[in-house]
Motif scaffolding. Structure first.
Motif, PDB file in Angstrom:
ATOM      1  N   LEU A  59      -3.554  19.457  35.783  1.00  0.00           N
ATOM      2  CA  LEU A  59      -4.846  19.671  36.460  1.00  0.00           C
ATOM      3  C   LEU A  59      -5.119  18.539  37.455  1.00  0.00           C
ATOM      4  O   LEU A  59      -5.601  18.769  38.566  1.00  0.00           O
ATOM      5  CB  LEU A  59      -5.981  19.765  35.430  1.00  0.00           C
ATOM      6  CG  LEU A  59      -6.016  21.058  34.601  1.00  0.00           C
ATOM      7  CD1 LEU A  59      -6.990  20.913  33.435  1.00  0.00           C
ATOM      8  CD2 LEU A  59      -6.399  22.257  35.465  1.00  0.00           C
ATOM      9  N   VAL A  68      -7.960  18.073  40.221  1.00  0.00           N
ATOM     10  CA  VAL A  68      -9.128  18.038  39.338  1.00  0.00           C
ATOM     11  C   VAL A  68      -9.305  16.627  38.783  1.00  0.00           C
ATOM     12  O   VAL A  68      -8.345  16.004  38.317  1.00  0.00           O
ATOM     13  CB  VAL A  68      -8.969  19.036  38.170  1.00  0.00           C
ATOM     14  CG1 VAL A  68     -10.151  18.925  37.196  1.00  0.00           C
ATOM     15  CG2 VAL A  68      -8.856  20.461  38.696  1.00  0.00           C
ATOM     16  N   ASP A  77     -15.490  17.167  37.818  1.00  0.00           N
ATOM     17  CA  ASP A  77     -15.219  18.452  38.467  1.00  0.00           C
ATOM     18  C   ASP A  77     -15.452  19.591  37.478  1.00  0.00           C
ATOM     19  O   ASP A  77     -15.574  19.377  36.265  1.00  0.00           O
ATOM     20  CB  ASP A  77     -13.779  18.506  38.997  1.00  0.00           C
ATOM     21  CG  ASP A  77     -13.595  17.640  40.242  1.00  0.00           C
ATOM     22  OD1 ASP A  77     -14.612  17.296  40.877  1.00  0.00           O
ATOM     23  OD2 ASP A  77     -12.438  17.301  40.565  1.00  0.00           O
ATOM     24  N   VAL A  91     -14.039  23.181  35.942  1.00  0.00           N
ATOM     25  CA  VAL A  91     -12.883  24.067  35.751  1.00  0.00           C
ATOM     26  C   VAL A  91     -13.345  25.305  34.987  1.00  0.00           C
ATOM     27  O   VAL A  91     -13.890  25.185  33.880  1.00  0.00           O
ATOM     28  CB  VAL A  91     -11.759  23.357  34.961  1.00  0.00           C
ATOM     29  CG1 VAL A  91     -10.628  24.330  34.623  1.00  0.00           C
ATOM     30  CG2 VAL A  91     -11.213  22.171  35.747  1.00  0.00           C
ATOM     31  N   ALA A 121      -8.663  20.415  30.236  1.00  0.00           N
ATOM     32  CA  ALA A 121      -9.734  20.181  31.210  1.00  0.00           C
ATOM     33  C   ALA A 121     -10.680  19.078  30.722  1.00  0.00           C
ATOM     34  O   ALA A 121     -11.101  18.211  31.498  1.00  0.00           O
ATOM     35  CB  ALA A 121     -10.498  21.476  31.463  1.00  0.00           C
ATOM     36  N   ALA A 168     -13.154  16.846  33.149  1.00  0.00           N
ATOM     37  CA  ALA A 168     -13.877  17.930  33.828  1.00  0.00           C
ATOM     38  C   ALA A 168     -14.872  18.593  32.882  1.00  0.00           C
ATOM     39  O   ALA A 168     -14.800  18.425  31.665  1.00  0.00           O
ATOM     40  CB  ALA A 168     -12.878  18.963  34.347  1.00  0.00           C
ATOM     41  N   THR A 170     -17.641  26.061  40.711  1.00  0.00           N
ATOM     42  CA  THR A 170     -16.318  25.828  40.131  1.00  0.00           C
ATOM     43  C   THR A 170     -15.355  25.290  41.189  1.00  0.00           C
ATOM     44  O   THR A 170     -15.319  25.779  42.314  1.00  0.00           O
ATOM     45  CB  THR A 170     -15.773  27.146  39.526  1.00  0.00           C
ATOM     46  OG1 THR A 170     -16.506  27.433  38.330  1.00  0.00           O
ATOM     47  CG2 THR A 170     -14.292  27.060  39.196  1.00  0.00           C
ATOM     48  N   ASP A 171     -14.571  24.279  40.803  1.00  0.00           N
ATOM     49  CA  ASP A 171     -13.554  23.713  41.698  1.00  0.00           C
ATOM     50  C   ASP A 171     -12.205  24.406  41.541  1.00  0.00           C
ATOM     51  O   ASP A 171     -11.455  24.546  42.504  1.00  0.00           O
ATOM     52  CB  ASP A 171     -13.398  22.208  41.410  1.00  0.00           C
ATOM     53  CG  ASP A 171     -14.677  21.453  41.712  1.00  0.00           C
ATOM     54  OD1 ASP A 171     -15.038  21.353  42.890  1.00  0.00           O
ATOM     55  OD2 ASP A 171     -15.339  20.979  40.758  1.00  0.00           O
ATOM     56  N   LEU A 172     -11.888  24.823  40.296  1.00  0.00           N
ATOM     57  CA  LEU A 172     -10.597  25.473  40.045  1.00  0.00           C
ATOM     58  C   LEU A 172     -10.767  26.483  38.918  1.00  0.00           C
ATOM     59  O   LEU A 172     -11.364  26.174  37.879  1.00  0.00           O
ATOM     60  CB  LEU A 172      -9.538  24.435  39.641  1.00  0.00           C
ATOM     61  CG  LEU A 172      -8.142  24.983  39.306  1.00  0.00           C
ATOM     62  CD1 LEU A 172      -7.436  25.486  40.563  1.00  0.00           C
ATOM     63  CD2 LEU A 172      -7.290  23.920  38.615  1.00  0.00           C
TER      64      LEU A 172
END
Length: 511
Positions: free
Chosen positions: A46, A51, A55, A57, A74, A79, A102-104
């Motif tokens: 990640l 990430v 952040d 996830v 995560a 995260a 959400t970033d990813l």
């Protein structure tokens, strides 16, 4: 500043029980040491995908070993998590991804079609886990490959106890889904209290993991609770009564967590099963378990069912029947350790006025389990948390011995000809009819009485007519309570948390 990470639940499990099986997933048996190492490897992957601490996830993974790997991975990278419901449409999923910023999105390969469409709508990056089927155009980066090129993180990234760990999206019974912010402290405490105070479980227990892990009940009480305890979690990706019984017998499962629909499914399957599991403890939550179902289950499986109560906003467990206080069918027991649950005057919105024992009011909760608010919704947070108490929206009573009983949702109350009728009371009676498999009671518009009582029923194949059920219920219920209408359906509509969606029933049968 107090440092605490939910990742510690698995990290400590690996330290204390390294060689013990943490997860059974099909033929795979993964020890605590292996699972934590795999999670730290995913964390490193990640990080390679950009990430970092703080952040967001999102994870879209069925009940497979990849769920805890990605979840604790995560958390280990620092995260915060957004578990995504597997049955959402691409548009519904995109709303969750956008709202949570959400970033990813980490999606299992079996969910990639919807994940890719949702991510495109929301403008979010995707990574996949799990075996990739051949011939997928524009396949996203694989988390396993990102992880393979770098060493696992040596340990998890520290977080503050009050930092957000998981954002649970409520099922949106009152409009758009809202993101409930649960902290590391909320979730570590709830998992800990569930296993060490509420129930008499131990590290030799084998726990059935058939509740969806994306949902708060399966995640906190099932997965996090089992790992906090050092038990073994047996995963089932798709629940049926037959599959659950077969798996529980094979793996010698001792603890079952489920929602009422699962208990009904197990009872139906038990009639055809050659052998039943030897269950020590069963926990029911998510919705009210009809007493008739509880009694039939206890008789069939020779196991006590501990019914509990909670919400996404309370991590989730707030109360449960507990060995320390005894069990009482039809109640949700006592508050868990460190949590207060009282009854407040329901009609007052701007302050909490507690009521004496026996009086009907709104269930209110305060303690270590109450969430940090709704994401980007200060007004709705202020309505939900008043004078330090979380207002549940559920009506109930508390007796002199401290047992709490849910009467109904505030908004599900039916007022027929000026009389208050609580659908749950009617449902409890109708559930005792031998031909009724499942029932939901709603109010439908009526010119004379304002609202009329309507029972929506899933019936046994042997069948019963509308008139027969109405006549039978007349003998069991007061004149203002028995249903004047019965509608038969093949299945009741369920929300993400396996609660019956009464708003859908009102929409279908209320016009």
């Amino acid at each position: 500043m107090t440092m605490l990470s939910l990742a510690a639940v698995l990290a400590e499990g690996a330290r204390r029980y390294p060689d013990k099986v943490a997860v059974v997933d099909g033929a795979a048996r993964i020890t605590y040491h292996e699972l934590w190492e795999q999670s730290r490897s995913y964390a490193a992957g990640l990080r390679e995908l950009g990430v970092g601490p703080g952040d967001t996830v999102a994870i879209l993974i069925p009940n497979l070993a990849d769920f805890p790997r990605a979840y604790y991975g995560a958390l280990a990278v620092g995260a915060q998590l957004v578990p995504v419901h597997l049955l959402l449409t691409a548009e519904e999923m995109a709303y969750v991804l956008r709202d949570s910023r959400t970033d990813l999105l980490v999606a299992h390969s079996s969910q990639l079609k919807t994940a890719a469409a949702a991510a495109k709508l929301a403008g979010v990056k995707v990574a996949s886990v799990g075996p990739m089927p051949p011939g997928i155009p524009d396949a996203p980066p694989r988390l396993e490959e990102a992880a393979a090129g770098v060493p696992p993180l040596p340990t998890y990234v520290s977080r503050e106890a009050e930092d957000v760990a998981v954002i649970f999206y409520t099922s949106g019974t009152t409009g758009e889904p809202k993101g409930a912010l649960l902290t590391h402290l909320n979730l570590v405490m709830n998992a800990t209290v569930n296993v060490f105070d509420a129930n008499e479980v131990n590290s030799s227990d084998v726990v059935m993991g058939c509740l969806p892990l994306f949902h708060t009940f399966g995640q906190t009480v099932g997965m996090n609770g089992t790992f906090r305890l050092g038990g073994t979690l047996v995963l089932l990706a798709r629940f049926t009564g037959e599959a659950a019984i077969e798996l529980m017998v094979r793996e010698h499962v001792t603890v079952f967590h489920g929602v009422p629909t699962m208990y009904i499914g197990l009872l139906e399957a038990a009639a055809k099963a050659d052998k039943l599991p030897e269950l020590r403890i069963c926990v029911s939550g998510g919705a009210s378990l009809p007493v008739a179902v509880l009694e039939r289950f206890s008789e069939t499986f020779h196991s006590t069912v501990f019914e509990g109560y909670g919400l996404s906003e309370t991590s989730p467990t707030a109360t449960t029947n507990q060995p320390a206080f005894g069990t009482r069918a039809g109640t949700i027991g006592h508050p868990i350790w460190g949590v207060e649950v009282e009854i407040a005057r329901a009609e007052i919105d701007d302050r909490i006025e507690l009521l004496p024992a026996g009086e009907l009011g709104e269930i209110v909760i305060r303690g270590h389990n109450v969430f940090a608010g709704y994401l980007n919704r200060p007004e709705e947070t202020a309505q939900a948390v008043v004078d330090g108490w979380f207002r549940s929206g559920d009506l109930g009573t508390k007796d002199a011995e401290g047992f709490i009983t849910i009467v109904d949702r505030k908004k599900d109350l039916v007022i027929r000809g000026g009389f208050n009728v609580y659908p749950r009371e009617v449902e409890e009676v109708l559930a005792r009819h031998p031909s009724v498999v499942q029932v939901a009671v709603i109010g439908v518009p009526d010119e004379v009485f304002g609202e009329e009582i309507c029972a929506v029923v899933v019936a046994d194949p042997a069948g019963i007519t509308e008139d027969e059920l109405i006549e039978w219920s007349k003998e069991q219920l007061g004149r203002h309570k028995y249903p004047r209408q019965v509608r038969f359906v093949d299945a009741l509509p369920m929300g993400p948390s396996f609660k019956v969606l009464k708003r859908e029933l009102r929409r279908t049968f209320g016009s």
